[in-house]
Design a protein around this motif. Sequence first.
Motif, PDB file in Angstrom:
ATOM      1  N   TYR A  70    -128.201 -22.517  -6.149  1.00 26.06           N
ATOM      2  CA  TYR A  70    -126.850 -22.501  -5.608  1.00 26.06           C
ATOM      3  C   TYR A  70    -126.250 -23.891  -5.424  1.00 26.06           C
ATOM      4  O   TYR A  70    -125.077 -24.029  -5.076  1.00 26.06           O
ATOM      5  CB  TYR A  70    -126.826 -21.762  -4.268  1.00 26.06           C
ATOM      6  CG  TYR A  70    -127.213 -20.307  -4.362  1.00 26.06           C
ATOM      7  CD1 TYR A  70    -126.902 -19.546  -5.484  1.00 26.06           C
ATOM      8  CD2 TYR A  70    -127.896 -19.685  -3.329  1.00 26.06           C
ATOM      9  CE1 TYR A  70    -127.259 -18.211  -5.578  1.00 26.06           C
ATOM     10  CE2 TYR A  70    -128.259 -18.349  -3.399  1.00 26.06           C
ATOM     11  CZ  TYR A  70    -127.938 -17.612  -4.527  1.00 26.06           C
ATOM     12  OH  TYR A  70    -128.292 -16.294  -4.611  1.00 26.06           O
ATOM     13  N   HIS A  71    -127.036 -24.921  -5.666  1.00 27.39           N
ATOM     14  CA  HIS A  71    -126.522 -26.279  -5.562  1.00 27.39           C
ATOM     15  C   HIS A  71    -125.824 -26.703  -6.851  1.00 27.39           C
ATOM     16  O   HIS A  71    -125.195 -27.764  -6.891  1.00 27.39           O
ATOM     17  CB  HIS A  71    -127.657 -27.252  -5.235  1.00 27.39           C
ATOM     18  CG  HIS A  71    -128.374 -26.906  -3.969  1.00 27.39           C
ATOM     19  ND1 HIS A  71    -129.535 -27.538  -3.576  1.00 27.39           N
ATOM     20  CD2 HIS A  71    -128.121 -25.986  -2.996  1.00 27.39           C
ATOM     21  CE1 HIS A  71    -129.958 -27.026  -2.433  1.00 27.39           C
ATOM     22  NE2 HIS A  71    -129.112 -26.075  -2.069  1.00 27.39           N
ATOM     23  N   ARG A  72    -125.943 -25.880  -7.866  1.00 23.79           N
ATOM     24  CA  ARG A  72    -125.260 -26.123  -9.134  1.00 23.79           C
ATOM     25  C   ARG A  72    -123.947 -25.331  -9.152  1.00 23.79           C
ATOM     26  O   ARG A  72    -123.661 -24.544  -8.243  1.00 23.79           O
ATOM     27  CB  ARG A  72    -126.154 -25.697 -10.298  1.00 23.79           C
ATOM     28  CG  ARG A  72    -127.552 -26.340 -10.262  1.00 23.79           C
ATOM     29  CD  ARG A  72    -128.431 -25.817 -11.375  1.00 23.79           C
ATOM     30  NE  ARG A  72    -127.910 -26.192 -12.684  1.00 23.79           N
ATOM     31  CZ  ARG A  72    -128.395 -25.746 -13.844  1.00 23.79           C
ATOM     32  NH1 ARG A  72    -129.419 -24.902 -13.850  1.00 23.79           N
ATOM     33  NH2 ARG A  72    -127.876 -26.143 -14.971  1.00 23.79           N
ATOM     34  N   TYR A  73    -123.152 -25.532 -10.190  1.00 23.80           N
ATOM     35  CA  TYR A  73    -121.934 -24.736 -10.312  1.00 23.80           C
ATOM     36  C   TYR A  73    -122.288 -23.256 -10.435  1.00 23.80           C
ATOM     37  O   TYR A  73    -123.189 -22.885 -11.198  1.00 23.80           O
ATOM     38  CB  TYR A  73    -121.139 -25.144 -11.562  1.00 23.80           C
ATOM     39  CG  TYR A  73    -120.449 -26.483 -11.474  1.00 23.80           C
ATOM     40  CD1 TYR A  73    -119.518 -26.736 -10.482  1.00 23.80           C
ATOM     41  CD2 TYR A  73    -120.727 -27.483 -12.399  1.00 23.80           C
ATOM     42  CE1 TYR A  73    -118.877 -27.965 -10.402  1.00 23.80           C
ATOM     43  CE2 TYR A  73    -120.095 -28.709 -12.336  1.00 23.80           C
ATOM     44  CZ  TYR A  73    -119.167 -28.949 -11.331  1.00 23.80           C
ATOM     45  OH  TYR A  73    -118.540 -30.155 -11.263  1.00 23.80           O
ATOM     46  N   PRO A  74    -121.576 -22.407  -9.725  1.00 23.67           N
ATOM     47  CA  PRO A  74    -121.795 -20.977  -9.911  1.00 23.67           C
ATOM     48  C   PRO A  74    -121.080 -20.501 -11.168  1.00 23.67           C
ATOM     49  O   PRO A  74    -120.279 -21.242 -11.751  1.00 23.67           O
ATOM     50  CB  PRO A  74    -121.147 -20.369  -8.661  1.00 23.67           C
ATOM     51  CG  PRO A  74    -120.060 -21.334  -8.315  1.00 23.67           C
ATOM     52  CD  PRO A  74    -120.565 -22.696  -8.699  1.00 23.67           C
ATOM     53  N   PRO A  75    -121.345 -19.281 -11.631  1.00 29.17           N
ATOM     54  CA  PRO A  75    -120.552 -18.730 -12.737  1.00 29.17           C
ATOM     55  C   PRO A  75    -119.060 -18.746 -12.366  1.00 29.17           C
ATOM     56  O   PRO A  75    -118.703 -18.535 -11.203  1.00 29.17           O
ATOM     57  CB  PRO A  75    -121.076 -17.300 -12.861  1.00 29.17           C
ATOM     58  CG  PRO A  75    -122.430 -17.324 -12.244  1.00 29.17           C
ATOM     59  CD  PRO A  75    -122.370 -18.332 -11.139  1.00 29.17           C
ATOM     60  N   PHE A  76    -118.216 -18.977 -13.342  1.00 31.62           N
ATOM     61  CA  PHE A  76    -116.790 -19.127 -13.062  1.00 31.62           C
ATOM     62  C   PHE A  76    -116.211 -17.929 -12.321  1.00 31.62           C
ATOM     63  O   PHE A  76    -115.378 -18.087 -11.427  1.00 31.62           O
ATOM     64  CB  PHE A  76    -116.010 -19.365 -14.367  1.00 31.62           C
ATOM     65  CG  PHE A  76    -115.858 -20.811 -14.708  1.00 31.62           C
ATOM     66  CD1 PHE A  76    -114.709 -21.501 -14.392  1.00 31.62           C
ATOM     67  CD2 PHE A  76    -116.891 -21.498 -15.337  1.00 31.62           C
ATOM     68  CE1 PHE A  76    -114.572 -22.846 -14.698  1.00 31.62           C
ATOM     69  CE2 PHE A  76    -116.775 -22.839 -15.652  1.00 31.62           C
ATOM     70  CZ  PHE A  76    -115.614 -23.525 -15.329  1.00 31.62           C
ATOM     71  N   ALA A 105    -112.842  -8.773  -9.015  1.00 36.37           N
ATOM     72  CA  ALA A 105    -112.694 -10.232  -9.058  1.00 36.37           C
ATOM     73  C   ALA A 105    -113.013 -10.780  -7.670  1.00 36.37           C
ATOM     74  O   ALA A 105    -112.580 -10.218  -6.659  1.00 36.37           O
ATOM     75  CB  ALA A 105    -111.282 -10.635  -9.464  1.00 36.37           C
ATOM     76  N   ILE A 106    -113.768 -11.858  -7.624  1.00 33.11           N
ATOM     77  CA  ILE A 106    -114.110 -12.516  -6.360  1.00 33.11           C
ATOM     78  C   ILE A 106    -113.044 -13.563  -6.056  1.00 33.11           C
ATOM     79  O   ILE A 106    -112.664 -14.354  -6.927  1.00 33.11           O
ATOM     80  CB  ILE A 106    -115.502 -13.165  -6.444  1.00 33.11           C
ATOM     81  CG1 ILE A 106    -116.568 -12.091  -6.700  1.00 33.11           C
ATOM     82  CG2 ILE A 106    -115.819 -13.944  -5.169  1.00 33.11           C
ATOM     83  CD1 ILE A 106    -117.944 -12.660  -7.016  1.00 33.11           C
ATOM     84  N   ILE A 272    -106.734 -16.720 -14.252  1.00 32.01           N
ATOM     85  CA  ILE A 272    -106.025 -17.798 -13.550  1.00 32.01           C
ATOM     86  C   ILE A 272    -106.983 -18.579 -12.666  1.00 32.01           C
ATOM     87  O   ILE A 272    -106.866 -19.801 -12.520  1.00 32.01           O
ATOM     88  CB  ILE A 272    -104.825 -17.238 -12.742  1.00 32.01           C
ATOM     89  CG1 ILE A 272    -103.857 -18.380 -12.401  1.00 32.01           C
ATOM     90  CG2 ILE A 272    -105.266 -16.514 -11.479  1.00 32.01           C
ATOM     91  CD1 ILE A 272    -102.536 -17.914 -11.813  1.00 32.01           C
ATOM     92  N   GLN A 273    -107.996 -17.875 -12.115  1.00 33.40           N
ATOM     93  CA  GLN A 273    -108.962 -18.580 -11.271  1.00 33.40           C
ATOM     94  C   GLN A 273    -109.879 -19.488 -12.076  1.00 33.40           C
ATOM     95  O   GLN A 273    -110.376 -20.489 -11.545  1.00 33.40           O
ATOM     96  CB  GLN A 273    -109.775 -17.567 -10.456  1.00 33.40           C
ATOM     97  CG  GLN A 273    -108.937 -16.880  -9.392  1.00 33.40           C
ATOM     98  CD  GLN A 273    -109.767 -16.184  -8.331  1.00 33.40           C
ATOM     99  OE1 GLN A 273    -109.390 -16.175  -7.173  1.00 33.40           O
ATOM    100  NE2 GLN A 273    -110.896 -15.604  -8.713  1.00 33.40           N
ATOM    101  N   ASP A 274    -110.070 -19.177 -13.348  1.00 32.25           N
ATOM    102  CA  ASP A 274    -110.823 -20.078 -14.219  1.00 32.25           C
ATOM    103  C   ASP A 274    -110.173 -21.458 -14.269  1.00 32.25           C
ATOM    104  O   ASP A 274    -110.851 -22.478 -14.477  1.00 32.25           O
ATOM    105  CB  ASP A 274    -110.905 -19.514 -15.639  1.00 32.25           C
ATOM    106  CG  ASP A 274    -111.953 -18.425 -15.775  1.00 32.25           C
ATOM    107  OD1 ASP A 274    -112.725 -18.217 -14.813  1.00 32.25           O
ATOM    108  OD2 ASP A 274    -111.986 -17.764 -16.828  1.00 32.25           O
ATOM    109  N   HIS A 275    -108.848 -21.491 -14.091  1.00 26.47           N
ATOM    110  CA  HIS A 275    -108.110 -22.751 -14.165  1.00 26.47           C
ATOM    111  C   HIS A 275    -107.967 -23.430 -12.808  1.00 26.47           C
ATOM    112  O   HIS A 275    -107.603 -24.607 -12.748  1.00 26.47           O
ATOM    113  CB  HIS A 275    -106.732 -22.506 -14.775  1.00 26.47           C
ATOM    114  CG  HIS A 275    -106.794 -22.065 -16.201  1.00 26.47           C
ATOM    115  ND1 HIS A 275    -106.827 -22.957 -17.260  1.00 26.47           N
ATOM    116  CD2 HIS A 275    -106.875 -20.824 -16.751  1.00 26.47           C
ATOM    117  CE1 HIS A 275    -106.908 -22.284 -18.404  1.00 26.47           C
ATOM    118  NE2 HIS A 275    -106.940 -20.994 -18.129  1.00 26.47           N
ATOM    119  N   TYR A 276    -108.244 -22.692 -11.733  1.00 28.69           N
ATOM    120  CA  TYR A 276    -108.131 -23.253 -10.394  1.00 28.69           C
ATOM    121  C   TYR A 276    -109.486 -23.638  -9.790  1.00 28.69           C
ATOM    122  O   TYR A 276    -109.621 -24.654  -9.127  1.00 28.69           O
ATOM    123  CB  TYR A 276    -107.481 -22.226  -9.451  1.00 28.69           C
ATOM    124  CG  TYR A 276    -105.979 -22.145  -9.514  1.00 28.69           C
ATOM    125  CD1 TYR A 276    -105.182 -23.285  -9.576  1.00 28.69           C
ATOM    126  CD2 TYR A 276    -105.352 -20.901  -9.484  1.00 28.69           C
ATOM    127  CE1 TYR A 276    -103.804 -23.192  -9.618  1.00 28.69           C
ATOM    128  CE2 TYR A 276    -103.963 -20.793  -9.521  1.00 28.69           C
ATOM    129  CZ  TYR A 276    -103.200 -21.948  -9.581  1.00 28.69           C
ATOM    130  OH  TYR A 276    -101.829 -21.848  -9.621  1.00 28.69           O
TER     131      TYR A 276
END
Length: 398
Positions: A70-76, A105-106, A272-276
Amino acid sequence: MPTNNEMVTVRPAERMSGLPKQFFAALVAKANAQAAKGRDVINLGQGNPDRPTPQHIVESLKTAADNPLYHRYPPFSGYRFLKEAVAERYAADYGVELDPDTEVAILFGGKTGLVEIAQCLLNPGDTCLVPDPGYPDYWSGVKLAGASMSFMPLHEQNGFLPDYSAIPAETADLAKLMFINYPNNPTGAVANLPFYEETVAFARKHDIVVASDFAYGAIGFDEQRPVSFLQTPGAKEVGIEFYTLSKTYNMAGWRVGFALGNREVVGLINLIQDHYYCSLFGGIQEAAATALTGPQQCVAELTATYESRRAALFEELEAIGWKASKPGGSFFCWLPVPKPYTSTEFADLVLEKADVVVAPGIGFGESGEGYVRLGLLAPEERLREAVRRIGALGIFGS
């Protein structure tokens, strides 16, 4: 050209000047100013849960924080286990089947999704149907999209439900998006299945996407569980529902929410959240899954607490002669303002003279005038004390 000692000229985008004023920021400022005088202020004007997050959820986060994954980037779009968890909760509580991969969607809290959906669906000049009174952040998303709002008045004689027959056909045909919210903020009203069936039919007839704000979906009184919009046949074909852990599990500061339902709209929100963003910290996602799939006794106990507070508050209201209808859900009470005051005048009066903060109804829309919103977000004795202080002003009949 600026010299080395001069600031550049900051030219805000036009969309910034059109944003609605943050109503609650002004309310907080007034409350803080009174408290700064050393006054014992009872703040019932905001919607911030006052109880802590259940301990088993907190312990889950503590453990998850040690996981180096969890210290890495999570899935988008977030971890699938959290999407599975909310789908499991909806199946258990509402009998609604959701595909974790395409219908969930989360979100960074429900508020984020309420703003994002307008960006996903509305172009400048488009029309959105908005409840009046209603949660002010609906307005924010519409304004950011450059779209227009057409307000749906919510009147007490209609149970604070919109009257779709009163919406002109030409307005309904222009609308692309519609917000509904039950249990309702600010009125505390609840909706039943026939209302949602009418909503689905109205949306189909006029080709409108429905955005159901179900933030208070776990908080229903008198042994009545609030109905989810998604329980209605055809709901997923016309819209989505926003759900949040903020109120159900006292996790407002954790910022965990969901958009659920129509797969095309869910896909747009994920896009849109992929871009934010790059989704929530994985440890929070694991703790959120613990909340959704773990013991639910904490939810029942929380609802019982609010119901007990409601009883205490209305006992005191009756004692001072302040007549009002009890909310069917949420943790808000929608109380009529005594004449000759406006909602703002009355809110200012009880703050200055009784050290009690309530939210003036006009802050939720023109149809909110004549009411104030009060939250069940203090211990029973503080709620009783607040009403007694207001009663001591002598403005209500006995």
